[in-house]
Design a protein around this motif. Structure first.
Motif, short mmCIF file in Angstrom:
data_model
loop_
_atom_site.label_atom_id
_atom_site.label_comp_id
_atom_site.label_asym_id
_atom_site.label_seq_id
_atom_site.Cartn_x
_atom_site.Cartn_y
_atom_site.Cartn_z
N LEU A 45 0.82 -1.21 0.00
CA LEU A 45 0.00 0.00 0.00
C LEU A 45 0.86 1.26 0.00
N SER A 46 1.91 1.30 0.80
CA SER A 46 2.78 2.49 0.86
C SER A 46 3.44 2.78 -0.48
N ILE A 47 3.85 1.73 -1.19
CA ILE A 47 4.48 1.91 -2.51
C ILE A 47 3.44 2.40 -3.51
N LEU A 48 2.26 1.79 -3.52
CA LEU A 48 1.20 2.24 -4.43
C LEU A 48 0.87 3.70 -4.17
N TYR A 49 0.83 4.09 -2.91
CA TYR A 49 0.56 5.48 -2.54
C TYR A 49 1.67 6.40 -3.05
N SER A 50 2.93 5.97 -2.94
CA SER A 50 4.04 6.82 -3.37
C SER A 50 4.08 6.98 -4.90
N LEU A 51 3.46 6.06 -5.63
CA LEU A 51 3.40 6.15 -7.09
C LEU A 51 2.24 7.00 -7.58
N SER A 52 1.31 7.31 -6.68
CA SER A 52 0.12 8.06 -7.05
C SER A 52 0.49 9.42 -7.65
N TYR A 73 1.51 3.47 10.62
CA TYR A 73 0.53 4.00 11.56
C TYR A 73 -0.86 3.87 10.95
N LEU A 74 -1.84 3.57 11.79
CA LEU A 74 -3.20 3.36 11.31
C LEU A 74 -3.75 4.59 10.60
N TYR A 75 -3.43 5.78 11.09
CA TYR A 75 -3.94 6.97 10.40
C TYR A 75 -3.29 7.13 9.04
N HIS A 76 -2.07 6.60 8.85
CA HIS A 76 -1.43 6.61 7.52
C HIS A 76 -2.20 5.70 6.56
N ILE A 77 -2.66 4.55 7.06
CA ILE A 77 -3.44 3.64 6.21
C ILE A 77 -4.66 4.38 5.68
N ASP A 78 -5.36 5.09 6.56
CA ASP A 78 -6.54 5.84 6.17
C ASP A 78 -6.17 6.91 5.14
N ARG A 79 -5.13 7.66 5.38
CA ARG A 79 -4.71 8.74 4.47
C ARG A 79 -4.32 8.17 3.10
N MET A 80 -3.55 7.08 3.09
CA MET A 80 -3.12 6.50 1.81
C MET A 80 -4.32 6.00 1.01
N LEU A 81 -5.27 5.35 1.69
CA LEU A 81 -6.47 4.86 1.00
C LEU A 81 -7.29 6.01 0.42
N MET A 82 -7.47 7.06 1.19
CA MET A 82 -8.24 8.21 0.69
C MET A 82 -7.56 8.80 -0.55
N ASN A 83 -6.25 8.90 -0.54
CA ASN A 83 -5.51 9.40 -1.70
C ASN A 83 -5.73 8.50 -2.91
#
Length: 168
Positions: A45-52, A73-83
């Motif tokens: 998920l973090s890599i997919l987010y960084s490619l956005s 961090y759980l709030y990072h999961i939420d932020r990455m998904l929203m992005n």
């Protein structure tokens, strides 16, 4: 080290043998039919987010998107998904497959949801199939996945099955 099942899955995938996995259903799963299929893409998920927003951003239309992550961090999961929702990753996708969301971190004031619950909460409104607890990611039972290959995910007798299509 990896589990015996994980090692066998790597060997089977490397030698082109048929791959089918059975795994337990989760209460967070969301199905609309007995099965869904599409080309498997995704990953961390973090890599997919960084490619956005870059020219390397993946497109989910017609695909099944696999997600996993480690030590976030759980709030990072939420932020990455929203992005990723806002960037259109999930538009037209056939479904989402969630693997290990391992060693997640929380703050002093608890977030109040697990990583899986955050994913279910954010993606449920998209009305796409959601499947949780697939044995892949940063976990001991890390089953081999072949990105770019078509899969069918089915509900069978209270369990789930992921089956890779044979090469054309």
């Amino acid at each position: 080290g990896l589990s015996e099942a994980a090692l066998q899955s790597i060997q089977r995938s490397l030698f082109g043998e048929p791959l089918t996995y059975r795994f337990n259903s989760s209460k967070l799963n969301q199905f609309f039919n007995d099965s869904f299929e599409g080309e498997l893409i995704g990953g961390n998920l973090s890599i997919l987010y960084s490619l956005s927003g870059s020219n390397a951003q993946i497109k989910g239309e017609g695909k099944i998107i696999f997600l996993e992550d480690l030590d976030e961090y759980l709030y990072h999961i939420d932020r990455m998904l929203m992005n990723l929702i806002r960037s259109g990753l999930f538009e037209g996708c056939k479904g989402v497959l969630v693997g290990g969301m391992s060693d997640m971190n929380d703050n002093t004031i608890p977030y109040g949801k697990t990583a899986q619950e955050i994913i279910a909460h954010r993606l449920r409104e998209l009305k796409i199939p959601l499947v949780f607890d697939f044995p892949a990611g940063h976990i001991k039972d890390n089953r081999s996945l072949i990105m770019g290959r078509k899969v069918i995910i089915s509900e069978l007798e209270g369990q789930l099955q992921l089956k890779f299509h044979e090469r054309a």
